[in-house]
Design an enzyme around this catalytic site. Structure first.
Site, PDB file in Angstrom:
ATOM      1  N   ASP A  10     -53.926  30.071 102.629  1.00  0.00           N
ATOM      2  CA  ASP A  10     -55.216  30.759 102.768  1.00  0.00           C
ATOM      3  C   ASP A  10     -56.322  29.803 102.331  1.00  0.00           C
ATOM      4  OD1 ASP A  10     -57.173  32.691 103.175  1.00  0.00           O
ATOM      5  OD2 ASP A  10     -56.939  33.575 101.194  1.00  0.00           O
ATOM      6  N   SER A  11     -57.545  30.111 102.748  1.00  0.00           N
ATOM      7  CA  SER A  11     -58.685  29.329 102.297  1.00  0.00           C
ATOM      8  C   SER A  11     -58.913  29.542 100.801  1.00  0.00           C
ATOM      9  CB  SER A  11     -59.932  29.734 103.087  1.00  0.00           C
ATOM     10  OG  SER A  11     -60.128  31.131 102.971  1.00  0.00           O
ATOM     11  N   CYS A  74     -54.723  33.851 106.376  1.00  0.00           N
ATOM     12  CA  CYS A  74     -56.189  33.745 106.408  1.00  0.00           C
ATOM     13  C   CYS A  74     -56.605  34.111 107.820  1.00  0.00           C
ATOM     14  CB  CYS A  74     -56.599  32.309 106.088  1.00  0.00           C
ATOM     15  SG  CYS A  74     -58.356  31.953 106.307  1.00  0.00           S
ATOM     16  N   GLU A 151     -64.716  38.048  95.272  1.00  0.00           N
ATOM     17  CA  GLU A 151     -64.539  36.878  94.407  1.00  0.00           C
ATOM     18  C   GLU A 151     -65.146  37.118  93.021  1.00  0.00           C
ATOM     19  OE1 GLU A 151     -63.765  33.234  95.192  1.00  0.00           O
ATOM     20  OE2 GLU A 151     -62.452  34.210  96.638  1.00  0.00           O
ATOM     21  N   CYS A 189     -59.776  40.337 107.149  1.00  0.00           N
ATOM     22  CA  CYS A 189     -60.005  39.259 106.181  1.00  0.00           C
ATOM     23  C   CYS A 189     -59.081  39.532 105.009  1.00  0.00           C
ATOM     24  CB  CYS A 189     -61.465  39.275 105.729  1.00  0.00           C
ATOM     25  SG  CYS A 189     -61.804  38.173 104.336  1.00  0.00           S
ATOM     26  N   HIS A 191     -59.308  39.022 101.972  1.00  0.00           N
ATOM     27  CA  HIS A 191     -59.935  39.522 100.733  1.00  0.00           C
ATOM     28  C   HIS A 191     -60.073  41.053 100.754  1.00  0.00           C
ATOM     29  CE1 HIS A 191     -61.002  35.437  99.711  1.00  0.00           C
ATOM     30  NE2 HIS A 191     -61.679  35.824  98.646  1.00  0.00           N
TER      31      HIS A 191
HETATM   32  N1  DGL Z   1     -59.469  33.945 103.871  1.00  0.00           N
HETATM   33  C1  DGL Z   1     -60.613  34.227 104.707  1.00  0.00           C
HETATM   34  C2  DGL Z   1     -60.199  35.213 105.801  1.00  0.00           C
HETATM   35  O1  DGL Z   1     -59.183  35.902 105.703  1.00  0.00           O
HETATM   36  C3  DGL Z   1     -61.794  34.767 103.928  1.00  0.00           C
HETATM   37  C4  DGL Z   1     -62.422  33.780 102.968  1.00  0.00           C
HETATM   38  C5  DGL Z   1     -63.142  32.649 103.675  1.00  0.00           C
HETATM   39  O2  DGL Z   1     -64.185  32.870 104.322  1.00  0.00           O
HETATM   40  O3  DGL Z   1     -62.655  31.524 103.578  1.00  0.00           O
HETATM   41  O4  DGL Z   1     -60.895  35.311 106.786  1.00  0.00           O
END
Ligand code: DGL
Length: 274
Positions: A10-11, A74, A151, A189, A191
């Site tokens: 993931d990012s 992600c 976050e 997403c 998150h």
């Molecule tokens: N992990 C990203 C997603 O699921 C969200 C966070 C980001 O923008 O990097 O889209």
């Protein structure tokens, strides 16, 4: 004996919600998770940059950690970089978009499906396309304020509820103006599963909230079913999880447990360059 190594990327650490679902389904597997926290957010960046970051991260998991398959936990990387990742590493790659759309198809009766996601995911229209392939109509909404709120740990905060309400009202108004009757909301997403209680309170009656984490884990479990290595690992006991991040290790350790549902343990810092 160790189980099959599954790389999860993931990012940031939102993808730990997907890892949580994977651990429940594949308790004998060995997981290596990478959160590219130094370069988060991906959701406001260009396709070219997202593809480069995601390919570098995938190579780290496969070439340096021995991952035999990759789960792209992600939505932004799944929407914009799946091809780049597949070209970068010689292992099977599973993203979260198709499982999310599949889960929506299993829930919706009207065929009108709302999707909340980052700006980049929405601009790619990956969810609309995945819905269309299943005869559904996807209504996508960019919700850029939600990742920073999660976050910040404001998952059950009055401000977050207000922001969620505004995004939902705007999306519902657009849908209804177009004559649509959405009855499903995909969390596009990684998150957003942490906002599920707020979202459940805010969506109109009759709208089902769908988290692609569970559907993704199911798809991975099916893909791994019957693998000799997986069966051999049954004697191995508890899942083994190693976490890596490119920045913010302390924050990852502090907030990550909320996403994973258990302590994340020690997170190792790595450098993937700029
Ligand atoms: N992990 C990203 C997603 O699921 C969200 C966070 C980001 O923008 O990097 O889209």
């Amino acid at each position: 004996m160790s189980g099959p190594v599954i790389g999860v990327f993931d990012s940031g650490f939102g993808g730990l919600t997907v890892l949580r679902a994977l651990v429940e389904r594949l308790p004998q597997a060995e997981f290596v998770f990478l959160g590219d926290t130094a370069r988060l957010p991906y959701g406001s960046k260009s396709q070219r940059t997202i593809a480069r970051y995601a390919a570098e991260s995938a190579r780290f998991l496969v070439e340096r950690q021995g991952a035999k398959s990759l789960v792209i936990a992600c939505n932004t990387a799944s929407a914009l970089a799946l091809d780049a990742i597949e070209a970068a590493v010689p292992v099977p790659v599973i993203g979260v978009i198709e499982p999310g759309a599949e889960a929506a198809a299993g829930q919706t009766k009207t065929g009108d499906v709302m999707v909340m996601a980052t700006e980049a995911t929405v601009a790619s229209h990956a969810y609309a396309a995945a819905c269309q392939r299943r005869g559904l109509h996807g209504i996508e909404k960019a919700c850029p304020l939600l990742v920073p709120l999660v976050e910040e740990g404001w998952t059950d905060h009055a401000v977050t509820e207000q922001v969620v309400r505004i995004y939902l009202d705007e999306m519902l108004a657009e849908a209804r103006a177009a004559g649509q009757q959405p009855d499903a909301l995909v969390l596009g997403c990684t998150h957003y599963p942490l906002l599920r209680p707020v979202l459940e309170r805010t969506v109109p009656p009759g709208v089902t909230v769908i988290d692609s984490a569970e559907a993704t884990a199911q798809r991975v479990a099916i893909a791994m079913a019957g693998q000799a290595e997986s069966r051999a690992a049954e004697a191995a006991g508890m899942p083994r999880i190693r976490c890596f991040a490119t920045d913010s290790v302390a924050k990852f350790e502090r907030l990550g447990s909320r996403f994973l549902g258990r302590p994340v343990g020690t997170v190792e810092l790595i450098d993937l360059g700029g």
